[in-house]
Design a protein around this motif. Structure first.
Motif, PDB file in Angstrom:
ATOM      1  N   LEU A  82       0.835  -1.199   0.000  1.00 54.22           N
ATOM      2  CA  LEU A  82       0.000   0.000   0.000  1.00 54.22           C
ATOM      3  C   LEU A  82       0.875   1.256   0.000  1.00 54.22           C
ATOM      4  O   LEU A  82       0.603   2.209  -0.733  1.00 54.22           O
ATOM      5  CB  LEU A  82      -0.951   0.007   1.202  1.00 54.22           C
ATOM      6  CG  LEU A  82      -1.830   1.249   1.362  1.00 54.22           C
ATOM      7  CD1 LEU A  82      -2.737   1.431   0.159  1.00 54.22           C
ATOM      8  CD2 LEU A  82      -2.651   1.145   2.643  1.00 54.22           C
ATOM      9  N   HIS A  83       1.940   1.244   0.775  1.00 55.96           N
ATOM     10  CA  HIS A  83       2.847   2.393   0.822  1.00 55.96           C
ATOM     11  C   HIS A  83       3.543   2.601  -0.522  1.00 55.96           C
ATOM     12  O   HIS A  83       3.693   3.736  -0.980  1.00 55.96           O
ATOM     13  CB  HIS A  83       3.877   2.215   1.940  1.00 55.96           C
ATOM     14  CG  HIS A  83       3.284   2.273   3.306  1.00 55.96           C
ATOM     15  ND1 HIS A  83       3.300   3.397   4.080  1.00 55.96           N
ATOM     16  CD2 HIS A  83       2.619   1.336   4.020  1.00 55.96           C
ATOM     17  CE1 HIS A  83       2.688   3.159   5.224  1.00 55.96           C
ATOM     18  NE2 HIS A  83       2.269   1.899   5.210  1.00 55.96           N
ATOM     19  N   VAL A  84       3.955   1.507  -1.142  1.00 46.25           N
ATOM     20  CA  VAL A  84       4.597   1.606  -2.461  1.00 46.25           C
ATOM     21  C   VAL A  84       3.595   2.137  -3.478  1.00 46.25           C
ATOM     22  O   VAL A  84       3.915   3.027  -4.277  1.00 46.25           O
ATOM     23  CB  VAL A  84       5.172   0.238  -2.900  1.00 46.25           C
ATOM     24  CG1 VAL A  84       5.673   0.288  -4.332  1.00 46.25           C
ATOM     25  CG2 VAL A  84       6.277  -0.203  -1.957  1.00 46.25           C
ATOM     26  N   LYS A  85       2.372   1.608  -3.459  1.00 40.47           N
ATOM     27  CA  LYS A  85       1.328   2.065  -4.381  1.00 40.47           C
ATOM     28  C   LYS A  85       1.040   3.551  -4.190  1.00 40.47           C
ATOM     29  O   LYS A  85       0.924   4.305  -5.161  1.00 40.47           O
ATOM     30  CB  LYS A  85       0.050   1.254  -4.171  1.00 40.47           C
ATOM     31  CG  LYS A  85      -1.076   1.677  -5.085  1.00 40.47           C
ATOM     32  CD  LYS A  85      -2.359   0.919  -4.764  1.00 40.47           C
ATOM     33  CE  LYS A  85      -3.464   1.365  -5.686  1.00 40.47           C
ATOM     34  NZ  LYS A  85      -4.466   2.156  -5.064  1.00 40.47           N
ATOM     35  N   MET A  86       0.926   3.978  -2.955  1.00 38.39           N
ATOM     36  CA  MET A  86       0.666   5.395  -2.684  1.00 38.39           C
ATOM     37  C   MET A  86       1.809   6.266  -3.184  1.00 38.39           C
ATOM     38  O   MET A  86       1.580   7.317  -3.795  1.00 38.39           O
ATOM     39  CB  MET A  86       0.461   5.609  -1.181  1.00 38.39           C
ATOM     40  CG  MET A  86      -0.833   5.041  -0.664  1.00 38.39           C
ATOM     41  SD  MET A  86      -1.047   4.997   1.143  1.00 38.39           S
ATOM     42  CE  MET A  86      -0.041   6.268   1.781  1.00 38.39           C
ATOM     43  N   THR A  87       3.031   5.823  -2.966  1.00 38.69           N
ATOM     44  CA  THR A  87       4.193   6.590  -3.419  1.00 38.69           C
ATOM     45  C   THR A  87       4.219   6.694  -4.936  1.00 38.69           C
ATOM     46  O   THR A  87       4.425   7.780  -5.492  1.00 38.69           O
ATOM     47  CB  THR A  87       5.498   5.947  -2.899  1.00 38.69           C
ATOM     48  OG1 THR A  87       5.442   5.897  -1.471  1.00 38.69           O
ATOM     49  CG2 THR A  87       6.713   6.727  -3.336  1.00 38.69           C
ATOM     50  N   VAL A 127       0.895   0.892 -14.709  1.00 42.13           N
ATOM     51  CA  VAL A 127       0.729  -0.564 -14.757  1.00 42.13           C
ATOM     52  C   VAL A 127       1.178  -1.171 -13.426  1.00 42.13           C
ATOM     53  O   VAL A 127       0.510  -2.057 -12.883  1.00 42.13           O
ATOM     54  CB  VAL A 127       1.493  -1.172 -15.955  1.00 42.13           C
ATOM     55  CG1 VAL A 127       1.566  -2.687 -15.861  1.00 42.13           C
ATOM     56  CG2 VAL A 127       0.852  -0.740 -17.271  1.00 42.13           C
ATOM     57  N   CYS A 128       2.279  -0.686 -12.883  1.00 45.43           N
ATOM     58  CA  CYS A 128       2.745  -1.166 -11.571  1.00 45.43           C
ATOM     59  C   CYS A 128       1.711  -0.878 -10.484  1.00 45.43           C
ATOM     60  O   CYS A 128       1.451  -1.731  -9.622  1.00 45.43           O
ATOM     61  CB  CYS A 128       4.076  -0.520 -11.197  1.00 45.43           C
ATOM     62  SG  CYS A 128       5.456  -1.076 -12.188  1.00 45.43           S
ATOM     63  N   LEU A 132      -0.128  -3.602  -8.147  1.00 43.67           N
ATOM     64  CA  LEU A 132      -0.073  -3.504  -6.681  1.00 43.67           C
ATOM     65  C   LEU A 132      -1.473  -3.460  -6.087  1.00 43.67           C
ATOM     66  O   LEU A 132      -1.725  -4.083  -5.052  1.00 43.67           O
ATOM     67  CB  LEU A 132       0.725  -2.272  -6.259  1.00 43.67           C
ATOM     68  CG  LEU A 132       2.233  -2.350  -6.444  1.00 43.67           C
ATOM     69  CD1 LEU A 132       2.850  -0.972  -6.262  1.00 43.67           C
ATOM     70  CD2 LEU A 132       2.830  -3.335  -5.468  1.00 43.67           C
ATOM     71  N   SER A 133      -2.367  -2.722  -6.715  1.00 44.97           N
ATOM     72  CA  SER A 133      -3.725  -2.611  -6.172  1.00 44.97           C
ATOM     73  C   SER A 133      -4.441  -3.952  -6.171  1.00 44.97           C
ATOM     74  O   SER A 133      -5.296  -4.192  -5.316  1.00 44.97           O
ATOM     75  CB  SER A 133      -4.533  -1.578  -6.953  1.00 44.97           C
ATOM     76  OG  SER A 133      -4.882  -2.065  -8.227  1.00 44.97           O
ATOM     77  N   GLN A 134      -4.075  -4.817  -7.090  1.00 48.86           N
ATOM     78  CA  GLN A 134      -4.728  -6.126  -7.155  1.00 48.86           C
ATOM     79  C   GLN A 134      -4.092  -7.155  -6.239  1.00 48.86           C
ATOM     80  O   GLN A 134      -4.679  -8.195  -5.992  1.00 48.86           O
ATOM     81  CB  GLN A 134      -4.737  -6.630  -8.600  1.00 48.86           C
ATOM     82  CG  GLN A 134      -5.550  -5.763  -9.524  1.00 48.86           C
ATOM     83  CD  GLN A 134      -6.970  -5.570  -9.034  1.00 48.86           C
ATOM     84  OE1 GLN A 134      -7.705  -6.537  -8.818  1.00 48.86           O
ATOM     85  NE2 GLN A 134      -7.378  -4.327  -8.817  1.00 48.86           N
ATOM     86  N   THR A 135      -2.894  -6.857  -5.750  1.00 47.42           N
ATOM     87  CA  THR A 135      -2.201  -7.835  -4.888  1.00 47.42           C
ATOM     88  C   THR A 135      -2.077  -7.397  -3.435  1.00 47.42           C
ATOM     89  O   THR A 135      -1.884  -8.243  -2.568  1.00 47.42           O
ATOM     90  CB  THR A 135      -0.781  -8.128  -5.420  1.00 47.42           C
ATOM     91  OG1 THR A 135      -0.050  -6.902  -5.476  1.00 47.42           O
ATOM     92  CG2 THR A 135      -0.839  -8.770  -6.783  1.00 47.42           C
ATOM     93  N   MET A 136      -2.208  -6.124  -3.145  1.00 51.70           N
ATOM     94  CA  MET A 136      -1.842  -5.648  -1.800  1.00 51.70           C
ATOM     95  C   MET A 136      -2.743  -6.171  -0.696  1.00 51.70           C
ATOM     96  O   MET A 136      -2.289  -6.298   0.442  1.00 51.70           O
ATOM     97  CB  MET A 136      -1.772  -4.133  -1.764  1.00 51.70           C
ATOM     98  CG  MET A 136      -3.042  -3.421  -1.953  1.00 51.70           C
ATOM     99  SD  MET A 136      -2.722  -1.662  -1.981  1.00 51.70           S
ATOM    100  CE  MET A 136      -4.355  -1.073  -2.171  1.00 51.70           C
TER     101      MET A 136
END
Length: 139
Positions: A82-87, A127-128, A132-136
């Motif tokens: 979630l932190h990586v996705k937000m960043t 795309v990343c 991430l949103s589908q796996t987090m």
């Protein structure tokens, strides 16, 4: 309908629109460049740019605020994805809103090359983010 559901719908709809626009910019417009002469293509791009930029500003503002609301709602200090996705999301939004500050410094062929690289990087980041949103929450 709850506020969280509304935010999710706004977020996913605006993300789809943003990704679609960048996809169009990366994979459809280059084909139009081949079919049109330089002046025709520049005229077409000049006609499209102000309107798409305005729509992008509105759309990406909705994307940002709905994303911030959802991040607040689902915040979990242990969820690294979630932190990586937000960043990555904030980087993409910063790239969008910062593009006019960067692109005006370049002209001609160099500007076109930088815009191409810029849009490809944005698309790869998006795309990343989707992955991430589908796996987090599944791990």
């Amino acid at each position: 309908m709850s506020l969280v559901i509304a935010a999710k719908l706004i977020h996913i709809a605006s993300a789809i629109l943003f990704i679609g626009c960048i996809y169009f910019r990366n994979f459809i417009l280059p084909r139009a460049r081949l079919a049109l002469d330089g002046a025709q293509f520049e005229a077409m791009e000049s006609a499209l740019s102000p309107r798409t930029r305005l729509m992008g500003k509105i759309n990406n503002t909705l994307l940002l605020f709905s994303g911030l609301f959802l991040a607040y709602t689902y915040f979990d200090p242990t969820n690294v994805l979630l932190h990586v996705k937000m960043t990555l999301g904030l980087i993409v939004i910063a790239m969008f809103f910062g593009a006019p500050l960067i692109m005006h410094r370049f002209v001609g062929e160099k500007k076109r090359k930088i815009k191409t690289i810029y849009h490809h990087v944005m698309f790869a980041l998006m795309v990343c983010i989707v992955m991430l949103s589908q796996t987090m929450f599944a791990l």
